[in-house]
Design a protein around this motif. Structure first.
Motif, PDB file in Angstrom:
ATOM      1  N   GLY A  43      24.224  54.067  12.669  1.00 61.72           N
ATOM      2  CA  GLY A  43      23.704  52.810  13.107  1.00 61.72           C
ATOM      3  C   GLY A  43      21.813  54.293  14.039  1.00 61.72           C
ATOM      4  N   SER A  44      21.699  55.002  12.930  1.00 56.52           N
ATOM      5  CA  SER A  44      20.467  55.575  14.217  1.00 56.52           C
ATOM      6  C   SER A  44      19.317  55.429  13.995  1.00 56.52           C
ATOM      7  CB  SER A  44      21.166  57.489  13.677  1.00 56.52           C
ATOM      8  OG  SER A  44      20.203  57.535  11.934  1.00 56.52           O
ATOM      9  N   GLY A  45      19.611  54.520  13.387  1.00 56.42           N
ATOM     10  CA  GLY A  45      17.804  53.444  12.777  1.00 56.42           C
ATOM     11  C   GLY A  45      16.645  53.993  11.149  1.00 56.42           C
ATOM     12  N   LYS A  46      18.084  54.390  10.289  1.00 60.48           N
ATOM     13  CA  LYS A  46      17.174  54.104   8.826  1.00 60.48           C
ATOM     14  C   LYS A  46      17.242  53.344   8.302  1.00 60.48           C
ATOM     15  CE  LYS A  46      20.822  57.410   7.870  1.00 60.48           C
ATOM     16  NZ  LYS A  46      21.511  56.333   9.388  1.00 60.48           N
ATOM     17  N   SER A  47      17.396  52.371   8.127  1.00 62.14           N
ATOM     18  CA  SER A  47      17.279  51.227   7.330  1.00 62.14           C
ATOM     19  C   SER A  47      16.421  50.212   8.819  1.00 62.14           C
ATOM     20  CB  SER A  47      18.414  50.279   7.515  1.00 62.14           C
ATOM     21  OG  SER A  47      19.734  50.492   6.211  1.00 62.14           O
ATOM     22  N   THR A  48      16.391  50.831   9.471  1.00 63.35           N
ATOM     23  CA  THR A  48      15.133  50.059  10.313  1.00 63.35           C
ATOM     24  C   THR A  48      14.098  50.445   9.987  1.00 63.35           C
ATOM     25  OG1 THR A  48      16.484  49.482  12.156  1.00 63.35           O
ATOM     26  CG2 THR A  48      14.417  49.230  12.715  1.00 63.35           C
ATOM     27  N   ILE A  49      13.891  52.251   9.432  1.00 64.18           N
ATOM     28  CA  ILE A  49      13.006  52.780   9.815  1.00 64.18           C
ATOM     29  C   ILE A  49      12.494  52.119   7.868  1.00 64.18           C
ATOM     30  CG2 ILE A  49      11.749  55.245   8.982  1.00 64.18           C
ATOM     31  CD1 ILE A  49      13.906  56.247  10.328  1.00 64.18           C
ATOM     32  N   PHE A  50      13.015  51.810   7.247  1.00 68.66           N
ATOM     33  CA  PHE A  50      12.491  51.176   5.683  1.00 68.66           C
ATOM     34  C   PHE A  50      12.498  49.750   6.192  1.00 68.66           C
ATOM     35  CE2 PHE A  50      15.098  53.429   2.140  1.00 68.66           C
ATOM     36  CZ  PHE A  50      14.331  54.415   2.912  1.00 68.66           C
ATOM     37  N   ASN A  51      13.259  49.089   7.229  1.00 65.94           N
ATOM     38  CA  ASN A  51      12.382  47.128   6.409  1.00 65.94           C
ATOM     39  C   ASN A  51      10.963  47.629   7.886  1.00 65.94           C
ATOM     40  OD1 ASN A  51      15.391  46.014   6.002  1.00 65.94           O
ATOM     41  ND2 ASN A  51      15.878  46.083   8.256  1.00 65.94           N
ATOM     42  N   LEU A  52      10.852  48.109   8.987  1.00 61.51           N
ATOM     43  CA  LEU A  52       9.451  48.371   8.958  1.00 61.51           C
ATOM     44  C   LEU A  52       7.841  48.900   7.842  1.00 61.51           C
ATOM     45  CD1 LEU A  52      10.350  50.658  12.752  1.00 61.51           C
ATOM     46  CD2 LEU A  52       8.971  47.749  12.216  1.00 61.51           C
ATOM     47  N   ILE A  53       8.427  50.017   7.223  1.00 63.75           N
ATOM     48  CA  ILE A  53       7.635  50.270   5.821  1.00 63.75           C
ATOM     49  C   ILE A  53       7.620  48.971   5.238  1.00 63.75           C
ATOM     50  CG2 ILE A  53       7.375  51.964   3.936  1.00 63.75           C
ATOM     51  CD1 ILE A  53       9.076  54.271   5.359  1.00 63.75           C
ATOM     52  N   GLY A  54       8.417  48.782   4.904  1.00 69.24           N
ATOM     53  CA  GLY A  54       8.603  48.270   4.236  1.00 69.24           C
ATOM     54  C   GLY A  54       7.940  46.414   4.239  1.00 69.24           C
ATOM     55  N   GLY A  55       7.570  46.493   5.391  1.00 66.96           N
ATOM     56  CA  GLY A  55       6.807  45.069   6.423  1.00 66.96           C
ATOM     57  C   GLY A  55       7.955  43.545   6.460  1.00 66.96           C
ATOM     58  N   LEU A  56       8.723  43.622   6.492  1.00 68.55           N
ATOM     59  CA  LEU A  56      10.400  43.155   6.971  1.00 68.55           C
ATOM     60  C   LEU A  56      10.385  42.805   8.534  1.00 68.55           C
ATOM     61  CD1 LEU A  56      13.181  43.668   4.765  1.00 68.55           C
ATOM     62  CD2 LEU A  56      11.314  42.500   4.042  1.00 68.55           C
ATOM     63  N   ILE A  57      10.010  44.338   8.787  1.00 65.70           N
ATOM     64  CA  ILE A  57      10.049  43.298  10.543  1.00 65.70           C
ATOM     65  C   ILE A  57       8.281  44.274  10.456  1.00 65.70           C
ATOM     66  CG2 ILE A  57      11.925  42.871  11.219  1.00 65.70           C
ATOM     67  CD1 ILE A  57      12.279  45.916  11.622  1.00 65.70           C
ATOM     68  N   GLU A  58       7.353  44.395  11.776  1.00 68.23           N
ATOM     69  CA  GLU A  58       6.655  44.898  12.476  1.00 68.23           C
ATOM     70  C   GLU A  58       7.369  45.848  14.191  1.00 68.23           C
ATOM     71  OE1 GLU A  58       2.755  42.688  13.875  1.00 68.23           O
ATOM     72  OE2 GLU A  58       3.286  41.068  12.322  1.00 68.23           O
ATOM     73  N   PRO A  59       6.529  47.051  14.120  1.00 64.06           N
ATOM     74  CA  PRO A  59       7.718  47.184  15.089  1.00 64.06           C
ATOM     75  C   PRO A  59       6.223  47.461  16.237  1.00 64.06           C
ATOM     76  CG  PRO A  59       4.782  49.046  14.014  1.00 64.06           C
ATOM     77  CD  PRO A  59       5.862  47.210  12.947  1.00 64.06           C
ATOM     78  N   ASP A  60       6.784  48.030  17.558  1.00 63.72           N
ATOM     79  CA  ASP A  60       6.616  47.486  18.907  1.00 63.72           C
ATOM     80  C   ASP A  60       5.694  48.275  19.287  1.00 63.72           C
ATOM     81  OD1 ASP A  60       8.889  45.783  19.366  1.00 63.72           O
ATOM     82  OD2 ASP A  60       9.689  47.293  20.623  1.00 63.72           O
ATOM     83  N   GLN A  61       5.305  49.522  18.520  1.00 62.26           N
ATOM     84  CA  GLN A  61       4.066  50.183  18.663  1.00 62.26           C
ATOM     85  C   GLN A  61       4.542  51.466  17.641  1.00 62.26           C
ATOM     86  OE1 GLN A  61       4.422  52.801  22.617  1.00 62.26           O
ATOM     87  NE2 GLN A  61       5.271  50.919  23.924  1.00 62.26           N
ATOM     88  N   GLY A  62       3.028  51.874  17.283  1.00 60.65           N
ATOM     89  CA  GLY A  62       3.164  52.715  16.050  1.00 60.65           C
ATOM     90  C   GLY A  62       2.678  52.551  15.241  1.00 60.65           C
ATOM     91  N   ASP A  63       2.014  53.186  14.038  1.00 66.96           N
ATOM     92  CA  ASP A  63       1.303  52.988  13.181  1.00 66.96           C
ATOM     93  C   ASP A  63       1.881  52.900  11.606  1.00 66.96           C
ATOM     94  OD1 ASP A  63      -1.295  50.772  14.217  1.00 66.96           O
ATOM     95  OD2 ASP A  63      -1.751  53.024  14.831  1.00 66.96           O
ATOM     96  N   ILE A  64       1.769  52.359  11.173  1.00 62.19           N
ATOM     97  CA  ILE A  64       2.355  52.582   9.202  1.00 62.19           C
ATOM     98  C   ILE A  64       1.185  52.883   8.356  1.00 62.19           C
ATOM     99  CG2 ILE A  64       4.458  52.151   7.180  1.00 62.19           C
ATOM    100  CD1 ILE A  64       5.624  51.113  10.049  1.00 62.19           C
ATOM    101  N   PHE A  65       0.851  53.848   7.941  1.00 58.35           N
ATOM    102  CA  PHE A  65      -0.447  54.164   6.522  1.00 58.35           C
ATOM    103  C   PHE A  65       0.369  54.173   5.529  1.00 58.35           C
ATOM    104  CE2 PHE A  65      -1.829  54.997  11.007  1.00 58.35           C
ATOM    105  CZ  PHE A  65      -3.184  54.250  10.107  1.00 58.35           C
ATOM    106  N   ILE A  66      -0.591  53.701   4.188  1.00 58.10           N
ATOM    107  CA  ILE A  66       0.293  53.775   2.850  1.00 58.10           C
ATOM    108  C   ILE A  66      -0.862  54.214   1.925  1.00 58.10           C
ATOM    109  CG2 ILE A  66       1.150  53.429   0.978  1.00 58.10           C
ATOM    110  CD1 ILE A  66       3.452  51.711   2.102  1.00 58.10           C
ATOM    111  N   ASP A  67      -1.571  55.287   1.278  1.00 58.79           N
ATOM    112  CA  ASP A  67      -1.966  55.889   1.078  1.00 58.79           C
ATOM    113  C   ASP A  67      -3.487  55.500   2.179  1.00 58.79           C
ATOM    114  OD1 ASP A  67      -1.618  56.725  -1.362  1.00 58.79           O
ATOM    115  OD2 ASP A  67      -1.569  54.041  -2.222  1.00 58.79           O
ATOM    116  N   GLY A  68      -3.116  55.834   3.116  1.00 53.19           N
ATOM    117  CA  GLY A  68      -4.535  55.772   4.143  1.00 53.19           C
ATOM    118  C   GLY A  68      -4.806  54.491   4.508  1.00 53.19           C
ATOM    119  N   LYS A  69      -3.718  53.092   4.179  1.00 50.94           N
ATOM    120  CA  LYS A  69      -4.391  51.824   4.599  1.00 50.94           C
ATOM    121  C   LYS A  69      -3.444  51.429   5.520  1.00 50.94           C
ATOM    122  CE  LYS A  69      -4.395  47.045   2.765  1.00 50.94           C
ATOM    123  NZ  LYS A  69      -3.963  46.192   1.991  1.00 50.94           N
TER     124      LYS A  69
END
Length: 251
Positions: A43-69
């Motif tokens: 319950g510490s948020g590991k799956s949430t991190i995956f969902n954010l990286i995969g674009g299923l949800i958007e973060p409230d703050q912060g940025d995710i970059f893949i290959d600089g994009k």
């Protein structure tokens, strides 16, 4: 090595009758060809991190970059392998393998059969998923991930549903396959031993709202063999991580 994935100051809260703060200023970098594992309390948020990286949800703050994009809220940037194999029962093994290629508009059945043979599954092309064991189905699911064009792989407890002996065998098999096609991997597991055995680095998460409390560089060279689990260095590292997880769970 250049950064394949870069997460900067990620914060996320689930809104409801009672708001739940899940991530608190999380930052992660994964380099090209690196195998990194997330370890943290349930319950510490590991799956949430995956969902954010995969674009299923958007973060409230912060940025995710893949290959600089910057990829906040966009899909199709990662290859994903869940705990369950998610093979379609009405499609043959080969047809399951080329499903991602069909979606991407370029089917290469010769390459799919080549990978099946490399995975020790040659001759199963026309079989259906219900005729294969759990370990064999997970092999197919992993090969399907390798056949996708995305170079960042998210592996969410892919061995969690397997018995212990099959799990150990699959660890060795996956590392062997990964060595032939070194993509960047972010891996989730609840097993300290598995994290040490598989990873280049381990990121220890606190309880939610999750933040990284320690980054551990795994000292063992590749390729690896399960004999390292008997070494004093392995035992000491396992104890260190166990204590860190206890500490993180109490924060």
């Amino acid at each position: 090595m250049t950064a394949k994935l870069r997460i900067e100051d990620l914060t996320h809260t689930f809104k409801g009758t009672q708001d739940i703060d899940v991530l608190d200023g999380l930052s992660i970098t994964i380099r090209d060809g690196e195998f990194v594992t997330l370890l943290g309390p349930s319950g510490s948020g590991k799956s949430t991190i995956f969902n954010l990286i995969g674009g299923l949800i958007e973060p409230d703050q912060g940025d995710i970059f893949i290959d600089g994009k910057r990829v906040n809220g966009t899909r199709g940037n990662i290859s994903y392998l869940p705990q369950q194999d998610s093979l379609l029962p009405w499609r043959t093994i080969e047809d399951n393998l080329v499903l991602v290629q069909e979606i991407n508009g370029s089917v290469d059945r010769k390459r799919a059969r080549k990978w099946l043979k490399r995975a020790g599954l040659g001759g199963y092309e026309d079989s259906y998923p219900n005729t294969l064991s759990g370990g064999m189905r997970q092999r197919v699911a992993f090969i399907r991930s390798l056949l996708s064009p995305q170079q960042l792989m998210l592996l969410d407890e892919p061995f969690g549903a397997l018995d212990e002996l099959t799990r150990l065998d699959m660890q060795d098999w996956l590392l062997k396959m990964w060595e032939t096609d070194r993509r960047s991997v972010l891996f989730i597991t609840h097993s300290i031993e598995e994290a040490i055995y598989m990873s280049d680095r381990i990121l220890i998460l606190s309880d939610k709202p999750a933040k990284i409390i320690k980054e551990i560089q795994v000292p063992f060279e590749r390729p690896r063999h399960h004999d390292i689990t008997l070494e004093d260095t392995f035992t000491k590292l396992r104890r260190e991580i166990y204590l860190l997880l206890r500490e993180g769970d109490s924060q």
